[in-house]
Design an enzyme around this catalytic site. Sequence first.
Site, PDB file in Angstrom:
ATOM      1  CG  HIS A   1     -28.517   4.346 -14.479  1.00  0.00           C
ATOM      2  ND1 HIS A   1     -29.822   4.503 -14.200  1.00  0.00           N
ATOM      3  CD2 HIS A   1     -27.966   3.277 -13.888  1.00  0.00           C
ATOM      4  CE1 HIS A   1     -30.136   3.434 -13.647  1.00  0.00           C
ATOM      5  NE2 HIS A   1     -29.245   2.464 -13.330  1.00  0.00           N
TER       6      HIS A   1
ATOM      7  CG  ASP B   1     -22.890  -3.245 -13.960  1.00  0.00           C
ATOM      8  OD1 ASP B   1     -23.187  -3.929 -12.899  1.00  0.00           O
ATOM      9  OD2 ASP B   1     -23.882  -2.897 -14.654  1.00  0.00           O
TER      10      ASP B   1
HETATM   11  N1  ACO Z   1     -20.473   5.631 -23.251  1.00  0.00           N
HETATM   12  C1  ACO Z   1     -20.435   6.726 -24.043  1.00  0.00           C
HETATM   13  N2  ACO Z   1     -21.800   7.096 -24.691  1.00  0.00           N
HETATM   14  C2  ACO Z   1     -22.754   7.044 -23.690  1.00  0.00           C
HETATM   15  C3  ACO Z   1     -22.675   5.976 -22.570  1.00  0.00           C
HETATM   16  C4  ACO Z   1     -21.516   5.282 -22.481  1.00  0.00           C
HETATM   17  N3  ACO Z   1     -21.325   4.151 -21.426  1.00  0.00           N
HETATM   18  N4  ACO Z   1     -23.885   5.887 -22.136  1.00  0.00           N
HETATM   19  C5  ACO Z   1     -24.802   6.748 -22.721  1.00  0.00           C
HETATM   20  N5  ACO Z   1     -23.926   7.312 -23.607  1.00  0.00           N
HETATM   21  C6  ACO Z   1     -24.542   8.374 -24.727  1.00  0.00           C
HETATM   22  C7  ACO Z   1     -24.863   7.856 -25.768  1.00  0.00           C
HETATM   23  O1  ACO Z   1     -24.032   7.530 -26.909  1.00  0.00           O
HETATM   24  C8  ACO Z   1     -25.835   8.791 -26.684  1.00  0.00           C
HETATM   25  O2  ACO Z   1     -25.223   9.915 -27.032  1.00  0.00           O
HETATM   26  P1  ACO Z   1     -25.857  10.870 -28.190  1.00  0.00           P
HETATM   27  O3  ACO Z   1     -27.276  11.285 -27.728  1.00  0.00           O
HETATM   28  O4  ACO Z   1     -24.804  11.850 -28.588  1.00  0.00           O
HETATM   29  O5  ACO Z   1     -25.972   9.746 -29.075  1.00  0.00           O
HETATM   30  C9  ACO Z   1     -26.489   9.478 -25.033  1.00  0.00           C
HETATM   31  O6  ACO Z   1     -25.332   9.203 -23.945  1.00  0.00           O
HETATM   32  C10 ACO Z   1     -27.855   8.714 -24.261  1.00  0.00           C
HETATM   33  O7  ACO Z   1     -27.542   7.110 -24.545  1.00  0.00           O
HETATM   34  P2  ACO Z   1     -28.476   6.101 -24.570  1.00  0.00           P
HETATM   35  O8  ACO Z   1     -28.011   4.898 -24.717  1.00  0.00           O
HETATM   36  O9  ACO Z   1     -29.623   6.467 -25.272  1.00  0.00           O
HETATM   37  O10 ACO Z   1     -29.041   6.235 -22.993  1.00  0.00           O
HETATM   38  P3  ACO Z   1     -29.937   5.230 -22.042  1.00  0.00           P
HETATM   39  O11 ACO Z   1     -30.734   6.046 -21.093  1.00  0.00           O
HETATM   40  O12 ACO Z   1     -30.731   4.178 -23.165  1.00  0.00           O
HETATM   41  O13 ACO Z   1     -28.779   4.313 -21.671  1.00  0.00           O
HETATM   42  C11 ACO Z   1     -27.205   2.846 -20.766  1.00  0.00           C
HETATM   43  C12 ACO Z   1     -28.598   3.984 -20.482  1.00  0.00           C
HETATM   44  C13 ACO Z   1     -27.777   1.497 -21.436  1.00  0.00           C
HETATM   45  C14 ACO Z   1     -26.911   2.312 -19.058  1.00  0.00           C
HETATM   46  C15 ACO Z   1     -26.097   3.285 -21.041  1.00  0.00           C
HETATM   47  O14 ACO Z   1     -25.767   4.669 -20.470  1.00  0.00           O
HETATM   48  C16 ACO Z   1     -25.092   2.299 -21.468  1.00  0.00           C
HETATM   49  O15 ACO Z   1     -25.278   1.685 -22.625  1.00  0.00           O
HETATM   50  N6  ACO Z   1     -23.997   2.279 -20.748  1.00  0.00           N
HETATM   51  C17 ACO Z   1     -22.921   1.374 -20.718  1.00  0.00           C
HETATM   52  C18 ACO Z   1     -23.557   0.000 -20.201  1.00  0.00           C
HETATM   53  C19 ACO Z   1     -23.694  -0.207 -18.629  1.00  0.00           C
HETATM   54  O16 ACO Z   1     -22.920   0.318 -18.173  1.00  0.00           O
HETATM   55  N7  ACO Z   1     -24.726  -0.646 -18.326  1.00  0.00           N
HETATM   56  C20 ACO Z   1     -25.071  -0.770 -16.926  1.00  0.00           C
HETATM   57  C21 ACO Z   1     -26.106   0.101 -16.482  1.00  0.00           C
HETATM   58  S1  ACO Z   1     -26.410   0.084 -14.739  1.00  0.00           S
HETATM   59  C22 ACO Z   1     -27.445  -1.696 -14.631  1.00  0.00           C
HETATM   60  O17 ACO Z   1     -27.927  -1.965 -15.358  1.00  0.00           O
HETATM   61  C23 ACO Z   1     -27.010  -2.336 -13.682  1.00  0.00           C
END
Ligand code: ACO
Length: 375
Positions: A260, A311
């Site tokens: 998140h 989710d």
């Molecule tokens: N699986 C694997 N790695 C992850 C995940 C994940 N679900 N989420 C974040 N990371 C990692 C990224 O790969 C990144 O790693 P790195 O620094 O080694 O490259 C780091 O964590 C930061 O990730 P970002 O995508 O930059 O974080 P951001 O704050 O932009 O993303 C998000 C938040 C979009 C929710 C992300 O965690 C994600 O894509 N999760 C999966 C999708 C999801 O479940 N979305 C629902 C969110 S809740 C909602 O909207 C209702």
Amino acid sequence: MAVTSRGLEGIVASTTRLSDVRGDIGQLIYAGYDINELASKVSFEEVIHLLWHDRLPNRSELKFMEEQLRTSRELPEGVIEFIQHAPKDALPIDVLRTAVSMLGLYDQDLIGEDPLDLNRARAKSITAKVGVIVAYFHRIRQGKSLPPIRTDLGEAAHFLYLITGEEPGPEAVKTLDTAYVLHADHGFNASTFSARVTVSTLTDMYSAVTSAVGTLKGPLHGGANEEVIHMLQEIGSIENVDAWIHEKLRQKQKIMGIGHRVYKVLDPRAPHLKAMAIKLTEELGESKWIAMSERIAEIMFKEKGLNANVDFYSATVYYSLGIPTDLFTPIFAIARTAGWVGHVLEQLSDNRLFRPSSEYVGHTPGKKVVPIDQR
Ligand code: ACO
């Protein structure tokens, strides 16, 4: 000096009285109430009143709110015709997005009143209709008849009645109602922010909610709940979890329902949904989904320090209620509409256009146009 923040991380874009996401301590507040206080004690309709009027309703205010929502459910004939003619294999979230936009074409009845009252009426009308749109499309794509709209059922019960055509059981109603409460609002999440950006141009509420539905659809936001079930189905059994997750991580792929932007600790909505998912899957004798989910969450915390988000377990809750996977994100939209329209009303009450700057990283200025046949 201007600061560049990719994805607007850490930027406070405006103020709101509706909700507060306290990511460092894993707390979600709706108008002063902790979500843990609300989740088991109030209905979705009470939360709607809380978000729109900044306080919980008394009995007569709740009755009034319920009546107004229940009597605003009928869809314009033109919207029903659209739903009937939409491709049967269209995604329900796309049908919802288009139908919300269409509702704006049938708004003439409301023209000519005080602008604030008009927008409050629109807020109720849209909130009352989104569930009907989703359920009607689901019925039509299955070749089933449209059950008549009822006014004796609350929002959650009415949706379940429409998709099944049957009287819903109290347990299912309570479960969906609580899921609605948990999903109703969440600060400046991407879809709510897009609704506020849209209406900050002083366009109409239908345009704002249309933007919001389109934004929610994406798998990084509300679309993740559908992806969670696809993932669990693909993994298939608890024995496969470790290898599957490690392989995805090795390929630098994201695991849906995990992580998140704001919560650095556990998303406070997740334990509620997890408890509901455990109860439902035990009743169905399908506890493998929870066992797999728990193992995934365990690996993700160990490997990446990331927690499950809203989710992750909501997917299993809806699955266990017998709801088809492609209705999960629309259900999220039904609940979040309460927040979207509340934010639109709040934005309009003290509007300033959202217009951030961008950091230009293109060619150095000064280039000269070369005639087209010399390029
Ligand atoms: N699986 C694997 N790695 C992850 C995940 C994940 N679900 N989420 C974040 N990371 C990692 C990224 O790969 C990144 O790693 P790195 O620094 O080694 O490259 C780091 O964590 C930061 O990730 P970002 O995508 O930059 O974080 P951001 O704050 O932009 O993303 C998000 C938040 C979009 C929710 C992300 O965690 C994600 O894509 N999760 C999966 C999708 C999801 O479940 N979305 C629902 C969110 S809740 C909602 O909207 C209702």
